[in-house]
Design an enzyme around this catalytic site. Structure first.
Site, PDB file in Angstrom:
ATOM      1  N   LYS A 124       0.810  -1.223   0.000  1.00 12.52           N
ATOM      2  CA  LYS A 124       0.000   0.000   0.000  1.00 12.52           C
ATOM      3  C   LYS A 124       0.837   1.263   0.000  1.00 12.52           C
ATOM      4  O   LYS A 124       0.344   2.340  -0.326  1.00 12.52           O
ATOM      5  CB  LYS A 124      -0.967   0.009   1.196  1.00 12.52           C
ATOM      6  CG  LYS A 124      -2.113  -0.962   1.007  1.00 12.52           C
ATOM      7  CD  LYS A 124      -3.287  -0.666   1.919  1.00 12.52           C
ATOM      8  CE  LYS A 124      -4.459  -1.561   1.556  1.00 12.52           C
ATOM      9  NZ  LYS A 124      -5.571  -1.484   2.503  1.00 12.52           N
ATOM     10  N   LYS A 208      -4.691  -9.539  -7.555  1.00 13.19           N
ATOM     11  CA  LYS A 208      -5.890  -9.924  -6.797  1.00 13.19           C
ATOM     12  C   LYS A 208      -7.104  -9.103  -7.253  1.00 13.19           C
ATOM     13  O   LYS A 208      -6.972  -7.909  -7.509  1.00 13.19           O
ATOM     14  CB  LYS A 208      -5.587  -9.651  -5.314  1.00 13.19           C
ATOM     15  CG  LYS A 208      -6.655 -10.062  -4.349  1.00 13.19           C
ATOM     16  CD  LYS A 208      -6.278  -9.688  -2.912  1.00 13.19           C
ATOM     17  CE  LYS A 208      -6.621  -8.251  -2.590  1.00 13.19           C
ATOM     18  NZ  LYS A 208      -6.741  -7.950  -1.144  1.00 13.19           N
ATOM     19  N   LYS A 211     -11.714  -4.420  -4.574  1.00 14.49           N
ATOM     20  CA  LYS A 211     -12.670  -3.323  -4.677  1.00 14.49           C
ATOM     21  C   LYS A 211     -11.965  -2.004  -4.927  1.00 14.49           C
ATOM     22  O   LYS A 211     -12.590  -1.023  -5.304  1.00 14.49           O
ATOM     23  CB  LYS A 211     -13.563  -3.263  -3.440  1.00 14.49           C
ATOM     24  CG  LYS A 211     -12.871  -3.206  -2.107  1.00 14.49           C
ATOM     25  CD  LYS A 211     -13.907  -3.382  -0.986  1.00 14.49           C
ATOM     26  CE  LYS A 211     -13.288  -3.941   0.277  1.00 14.49           C
ATOM     27  NZ  LYS A 211     -14.187  -4.712   1.089  1.00 14.49           N
TER      28      LYS A 211
HETATM   29  P1  AMP Z   1     -11.301  -6.860   2.462  1.00 15.40           P
HETATM   30  O1  AMP Z   1     -12.179  -6.551   1.310  1.00 15.40           O
HETATM   31  O2  AMP Z   1      -9.858  -6.553   2.183  1.00 15.40           O
HETATM   32  O3  AMP Z   1     -11.793  -6.327   3.766  1.00 15.40           O
HETATM   33  O4  AMP Z   1     -11.346  -8.444   2.610  1.00 15.40           O
HETATM   34  C1  AMP Z   1     -12.382  -9.129   3.290  1.00 15.40           C
HETATM   35  C2  AMP Z   1     -12.208 -10.617   3.148  1.00 15.40           C
HETATM   36  O5  AMP Z   1     -12.326 -10.997   1.764  1.00 15.40           O
HETATM   37  C3  AMP Z   1     -10.845 -11.146   3.616  1.00 15.40           C
HETATM   38  O6  AMP Z   1     -11.021 -12.409   4.228  1.00 15.40           O
HETATM   39  C4  AMP Z   1     -10.086 -11.274   2.335  1.00 15.40           C
HETATM   40  O7  AMP Z   1      -9.054 -12.231   2.425  1.00 15.40           O
HETATM   41  C5  AMP Z   1     -11.166 -11.712   1.373  1.00 15.40           C
HETATM   42  N1  AMP Z   1     -10.837 -11.335  -0.007  1.00 15.40           N
HETATM   43  C6  AMP Z   1     -10.714 -10.072  -0.505  1.00 15.40           C
HETATM   44  N2  AMP Z   1     -10.387 -10.098  -1.819  1.00 15.40           N
HETATM   45  C7  AMP Z   1     -10.295 -11.418  -2.143  1.00 15.40           C
HETATM   46  C8  AMP Z   1      -9.976 -12.111  -3.366  1.00 15.40           C
HETATM   47  N3  AMP Z   1      -9.702 -11.459  -4.494  1.00 15.40           N
HETATM   48  N4  AMP Z   1      -9.985 -13.469  -3.343  1.00 15.40           N
HETATM   49  C9  AMP Z   1     -10.285 -14.154  -2.202  1.00 15.40           C
HETATM   50  N5  AMP Z   1     -10.573 -13.555  -1.031  1.00 15.40           N
HETATM   51  C10 AMP Z   1     -10.577 -12.201  -0.994  1.00 15.40           C
END
Ligand code: AMP
Ligand code: TRP
Length: 351
Positions: A124, A208, A211
């Protein structure tokens, strides 16, 4: 004050905690890597606590009204995906102050070196002025450890990208226990399982799905309608080769592998079974099947999310009720933490 109770690891009852940041709309990556698996854990009958981590979201500036909206949308996504607020505890982080309180204590347990080795922090701030990043972004993993350990949670389902943060959570628990001569915090187990622990961008199979990716074409949002899903999958980057007969044949084909994994996770099949079924097929055949499956799985969720979003007051009520239940678990644990660390809490709240 009573002496801290020595609690052996085996004495912790199984309890699941996980969180998602309301820093944008949720993606197919969040659904397959997190939400869908959160529902499976709820169905296994384990105690489950799920949190929209709004305090993590503001480690990067958020427009306040948008943050509120995204938090409600996140809650609607949880419920639409199958989280039952009567069986699981569903709430937003800032309503339970134990998270912030324990995070401070963990800021004093964790070391600067540990934080600076976190790849998420490095990613980041890469190519940017790290001096201008918020202190909260640096300390982010200590708040995450607090989220989990404020409940003595033992298992944490997450996507692959969170593995290092969970190792840090274990290090914080171990150091706290050692520093104070207690066995108070459990050593958590990461639960990273299934075909879609790392869903990749539809435009670049080495990145990856996220969002925060500037390209909306790179991701499927849980708010996308059937046309948007179809168009994004049709335009997803692939290669000219047909699908192979075995997974070995996907080794150097990240985009193809990603679509196979997405199919597998949506269909609840193994990736092996997917390649066996489509061996020799061109993407011109495979992609329409994937569209069909993705729309069948996602559109009921999108419809239900939209319905729930019509009544924001009801969502706020659910989050408030969840926060009350969360507080009832976390507060006695925090009381013990204050005892252990030598702080006088004689005006302690009674639950
Ligand atoms: P976040 O959106 O970063 O708060 O992620 C929330 C949850 O979604 C966490 O458990 C992440 O590991 C999972 N996650 C986010 N993006 C991915 C992705 N592209 N593939 C699999 N898991 C994801
Ligand atoms: N850091 C996680 C992410 O970005 C979100 C999160 C915050 C979390 N606290 C948590 C996940 C506690 C699991 C447990 O994906």
């Amino acid at each position: 004050m009573a002496e801290p109770v020595q609690t052996p690891q085996a004495a912790f009852k199984p309890r699941i905690f996980s969180g998602i940041q309301p820093s944008g709309g949720l993606t197919l990556g969040n659904y397959l890597g997190a939400l869908k698996r959160f529902v499976e854990k709820q169905e296994e009958g384990i105690e489950t606590i799920y949190c929209l981590v709004d305090m993590h979201a503001i480690t990067v500036w958020q427009e306040p009204e948008k943050l509120r909206q995204q938090t409600r949308e996140g809650a609607a996504a949880f419920i639409a995906a199958g989280i039952d607020p009567a069986r699981s505890i569903l709430f937003n982080q800032s309503q339970v102050t134990a998270h912030a309180e324990l995070a401070w204590i963990f800021n004093c347990v964790a070391r600067m070196g540990w934080m600076s080795r976190m790849t998420q922090w490095k990613d980041k701030t890469a190519g940017k002025n790290a001096e201008a990043a918020s202190l909260g972004l640096f300390a982010y993993p200590a708040l995450m450890a607090a989220d989990i350990l404020a409940y003595h949670a033992t298992m944490v389902p997450v996507g692959e990208d969170q593995k290092q943060h969970l190792e840090l959570t274990r290090d914080i628990a171990i150091k706290f226990n050692n520093d104070y001569g207690v066995t108070f915090f459990p050593i958590v187990e990461p639960v990273i399982e299934g075909a879609a622990t790392r869903v990749m961008s539809l435009r670049d199979g080495t990145k990856k799905m996220s969002k925060s990716d500037p390209s909306d074409q790179s991701r499927i949002n849980l708010t996308d309608d059937a046309d948007a899903i179809a168009s994004k999958i049709r335009k997803a980057k692939t290669d000219p080769e047909p699908l192979p007969e075995t997974l070995d044949g996907l080794k150097d084909r990240p985009e193809a592998r990603n679509l196979v994994n997405i199919y597998a996770a949506l269909a609840e099949m193994t990736p092996q079974a997917v390649v066996a079924e489509f061996a020799g097929a061109q993407f011109g055949t495979f992609k329409p099947k994937l569209v069909e499956l993705a729309v069948a799985r996602l559109s009921p969720i999108t419809t239900e999310m939209n319905r729930l979003m019509q009544d924001p007051a009801e969502i706020d009520r659910i989050l408030g009720a969840g926060a009350d239940r969360a507080e009832a678990i976390a507060r006695p644990i925090l009381d013990r933490v204050y005892d252990i660390t030598g702080m006088i809490h004689s005006r302690r709240r009674t639950m």
